[in-house]
Motif scaffolding. Structure first.
Motif, PDB file in Angstrom:
ATOM      1  N   ARG A 195       0.828  -1.215   0.000  1.00  0.00           N
ATOM      2  CA  ARG A 195       0.000   0.000   0.000  1.00  0.00           C
ATOM      3  C   ARG A 195       0.859   1.259   0.000  1.00  0.00           C
ATOM      4  NH1 ARG A 195      -2.403  -4.822   0.106  1.00  0.00           N
ATOM      5  NH2 ARG A 195      -4.429  -4.523  -0.865  1.00  0.00           N
ATOM      6  N   GLY A 196       2.010   1.189   0.649  1.00  0.00           N
ATOM      7  CA  GLY A 196       3.008   2.231   0.450  1.00  0.00           C
ATOM      8  C   GLY A 196       3.084   3.345   1.460  1.00  0.00           C
ATOM      9  N   THR A 197       1.974   3.701   2.093  1.00  0.00           N
ATOM     10  CA  THR A 197       1.981   4.841   3.011  1.00  0.00           C
ATOM     11  C   THR A 197       1.480   4.409   4.379  1.00  0.00           C
ATOM     12  OG1 THR A 197       1.543   6.381   1.192  1.00  0.00           O
ATOM     13  CG2 THR A 197       1.124   7.164   3.430  1.00  0.00           C
ATOM     14  N   ALA A 198       2.352   4.469   5.373  1.00  0.00           N
ATOM     15  CA  ALA A 198       1.938   4.126   6.738  1.00  0.00           C
ATOM     16  C   ALA A 198       0.959   5.164   7.260  1.00  0.00           C
ATOM     17  CB  ALA A 198       3.160   4.050   7.648  1.00  0.00           C
ATOM     18  N   VAL A 199      -0.032   4.713   8.005  1.00  0.00           N
ATOM     19  CA  VAL A 199      -0.991   5.617   8.636  1.00  0.00           C
ATOM     20  C   VAL A 199      -1.054   5.287  10.122  1.00  0.00           C
ATOM     21  CG1 VAL A 199      -2.340   5.920   6.539  1.00  0.00           C
ATOM     22  CG2 VAL A 199      -2.938   4.086   8.129  1.00  0.00           C
ATOM     23  N   ALA A 200      -1.529   6.247  10.900  1.00  0.00           N
ATOM     24  CA  ALA A 200      -1.588   6.066  12.343  1.00  0.00           C
ATOM     25  C   ALA A 200      -2.547   4.928  12.697  1.00  0.00           C
ATOM     26  CB  ALA A 200      -2.043   7.358  13.008  1.00  0.00           C
ATOM     27  N   ALA A 201      -2.094   4.069  13.588  1.00  0.00           N
ATOM     28  CA  ALA A 201      -2.925   2.977  14.101  1.00  0.00           C
ATOM     29  C   ALA A 201      -2.508   2.723  15.543  1.00  0.00           C
ATOM     30  CB  ALA A 201      -2.741   1.715  13.262  1.00  0.00           C
ATOM     31  N   GLN A 202      -3.467   2.566  16.414  1.00  0.00           N
ATOM     32  CA  GLN A 202      -3.151   2.429  17.831  1.00  0.00           C
ATOM     33  C   GLN A 202      -4.001   1.350  18.465  1.00  0.00           C
ATOM     34  OE1 GLN A 202      -3.669   6.017  20.073  1.00  0.00           O
ATOM     35  NE2 GLN A 202      -2.656   5.235  21.897  1.00  0.00           N
ATOM     36  N   ALA A 203      -3.339   0.490  19.245  1.00  0.00           N
ATOM     37  CA  ALA A 203      -4.048  -0.514  20.030  1.00  0.00           C
ATOM     38  C   ALA A 203      -4.103  -0.036  21.472  1.00  0.00           C
ATOM     39  CB  ALA A 203      -3.334  -1.852  19.941  1.00  0.00           C
ATOM     40  N   THR A 204      -5.267  -0.097  22.065  1.00  0.00           N
ATOM     41  CA  THR A 204      -5.422   0.343  23.450  1.00  0.00           C
ATOM     42  C   THR A 204      -5.947  -0.807  24.293  1.00  0.00           C
ATOM     43  OG1 THR A 204      -7.682   1.119  23.028  1.00  0.00           O
ATOM     44  CG2 THR A 204      -5.889   2.713  22.754  1.00  0.00           C
ATOM     45  N   GLY A 205      -5.568  -0.799  25.560  1.00  0.00           N
ATOM     46  CA  GLY A 205      -6.162  -1.732  26.502  1.00  0.00           C
ATOM     47  C   GLY A 205      -5.395  -3.016  26.751  1.00  0.00           C
ATOM     48  N   ASP A 206      -4.449  -3.389  25.869  1.00  0.00           N
ATOM     49  CA  ASP A 206      -3.701  -4.626  26.084  1.00  0.00           C
ATOM     50  C   ASP A 206      -2.333  -4.495  25.435  1.00  0.00           C
ATOM     51  OD1 ASP A 206      -2.710  -7.372  25.989  1.00  0.00           O
ATOM     52  OD2 ASP A 206      -4.757  -7.967  26.497  1.00  0.00           O
ATOM     53  N   LYS A 207      -1.285  -4.631  26.234  1.00  0.00           N
ATOM     54  CA  LYS A 207       0.077  -4.456  25.722  1.00  0.00           C
ATOM     55  C   LYS A 207       0.490  -5.577  24.778  1.00  0.00           C
ATOM     56  CE  LYS A 207       2.494  -6.879  29.458  1.00  0.00           C
ATOM     57  NZ  LYS A 207       3.533  -6.773  30.502  1.00  0.00           N
ATOM     58  N   ASN A 208      -0.254  -6.677  24.751  1.00  0.00           N
ATOM     59  CA  ASN A 208       0.071  -7.798  23.869  1.00  0.00           C
ATOM     60  C   ASN A 208      -0.610  -7.710  22.513  1.00  0.00           C
ATOM     61  OD1 ASN A 208      -0.052  -9.378  26.896  1.00  0.00           O
ATOM     62  ND2 ASN A 208       1.797  -9.564  25.651  1.00  0.00           N
TER      63      ASN A 208
END
Length: 360
Positions: A280-293
């Motif tokens: 796809r070529g372009t990184a976009v913001a992505a965030q996981a919350t609530g679990d460090k795993n």
């Protein structure tokens, strides 16, 4: 050059730019009393530098019926601090002070001959003993691991004070994804502390593999760990990362292919999943919350997007996602029971698993 030529040619023909380590292959049996063959320090450092110069000329300038390949990175030796006692060191049968003198002769010679190439080292055994920005021992450290850190400090001081070339600093880790990323961040802080900021010196993590222990090879656990570390590295202060290794070989350090069947292990599909981000070529913001795993990374292209999740824990993790109006059109998962299987997007990510979804 005959044998090495065949390897380098195969890499180039398959679209891979080699990262060339000038040095030796590990001699694992020296600690058991076998005599070293290749890991003795060169008797004449300047002569060795001239030999290395001509290896580079062979592969980049056509010398000695050679080639004109694009090979940008040239690493001087590897893990010279593997053991504090020289007689037990399977890589450099000398002191670390001798290695620094060696680097101080070889690196300036090669950089003067090839100012357009990237010269560096030294394939540090890693920063298991590093904590935050302080030069203290980690809770799970050991005298040997502290020695790794002491050597890095000595090397960076000597390199800075003597003005030796250091286009990149390379280091290794065989820890879990969270722990490996702590070490990557520590390496970034350590380099900056000595004046080697990201604008002056690349951070190259050129040996990594999560927990290569007996019983893990080929399992969903290792595949999920590899996927998690790939995602974490995408978001970390690291310029290049190289898994160790991609051979179809027997042993704990060959996680991608089964040498008995020539078929991919589950961890191979962590790379095909990550490739959906790369395409796809372009990184976009992505965030996981609530679990460090739970690890997540995403990318977008002209027509669609992709997102990759990994769960390296022993429990399922709920997936409640905001895709900002996009719809999942395809999803593939690898876990204990499935390998790169097509599935509907799940409501939870199973233990020891990863998935990649395509969105429109």
């Amino acid at each position: 050059f005959v044998y090495t030529d065949s390897l380098i040619k195969a890499l180039v023909e398959n679209g891979v730019e080699p990262f060339f380590r000038l040095g030796v292959t590990i001699e694992n049996f020296v600690e058991k009393g076998y005599p070293p063959v290749n890991s003795l320090p060169p008797k004449d450092y300047a002569k060795w530098a001239r030999v290395a110069e001509h290896v580079i000329r062979h592969y980049t300038e056509g010398w000695a019926d050679g080639f004109r390949y694009k090979i940008s990175y040239w690493e001087i030796w590897n893990e010279p601090e593997n053991q504090p006692e020289p007689e037990k060191n399977p890589m450099w049968r000398g002191t670390f002070e001798e290695y620094m003198r060696f680097y101080g002769i070889v690196a300036p010679h090669l950089k003067a001959k090839f100012p357009h190439l990237k010269i560096g080292g030294y394939g540090s055994c890693g920063f298991y003993a590093g904590v935050g920005s302080e030069r203290v021992a980690a809770a799970n450290s050991s005298p040997r691991m502290q020695y790794f850190l002491d050597c890095a400090n000595k090397f960076l001081v000597a390199t800075r004070d003597n003005g030796w070339p250091l286009d990149f600093f390379s280091f290794h880790s065989y820890s879990s994804p969270n722990e490996a990323m702590r070490q990557v961040r520590f390496a970034d802080e350590l380099l900056s502390r000595y004046g080697f900021g990201p604008d002056k010196c690349e951070r190259i993590f050129n040996e990594w593999l999560p927990s290569p222990w007996l019983g893990v090879l080929g399992t969903a656990k290792q595949a999920a760990d590899v996927a998690a570390e790939l995602i974490a590295l995408q978001n970390g202060p690291c310029d290049i990362a190289c898994i160790y290794d991609a051979r179809c070989g027997i042993g704990n350090y060959s996680p991608l292919f089964n040498p008995l069947t020539y078929k991919p292990h589950k961890a191979y599909y962590a790379f095909t999943a990550f490739n959906e981000l790369r395409k796809r070529g372009t990184a976009v913001a992505a965030q996981a919350t609530g679990d460090k795993n739970l690890y997540v990374a995403a990318a977008k292209g002209e027509k669609d997007a992709s997102v990759m999740f990994a769960n390296d824990s022993d429990k399922a993790i709920p997936l409640v996602c905001d895709f900002q109006g996009r719809t999942v059109t395809a999803c593939r998962i690898t876990d204990n029971d499935r390998t790169d299987a097509s599935v509907p997007f799940p409501s939870e990510l199973p233990p020891r698993s990863f998935l990649v979804a395509i969105l429109r």
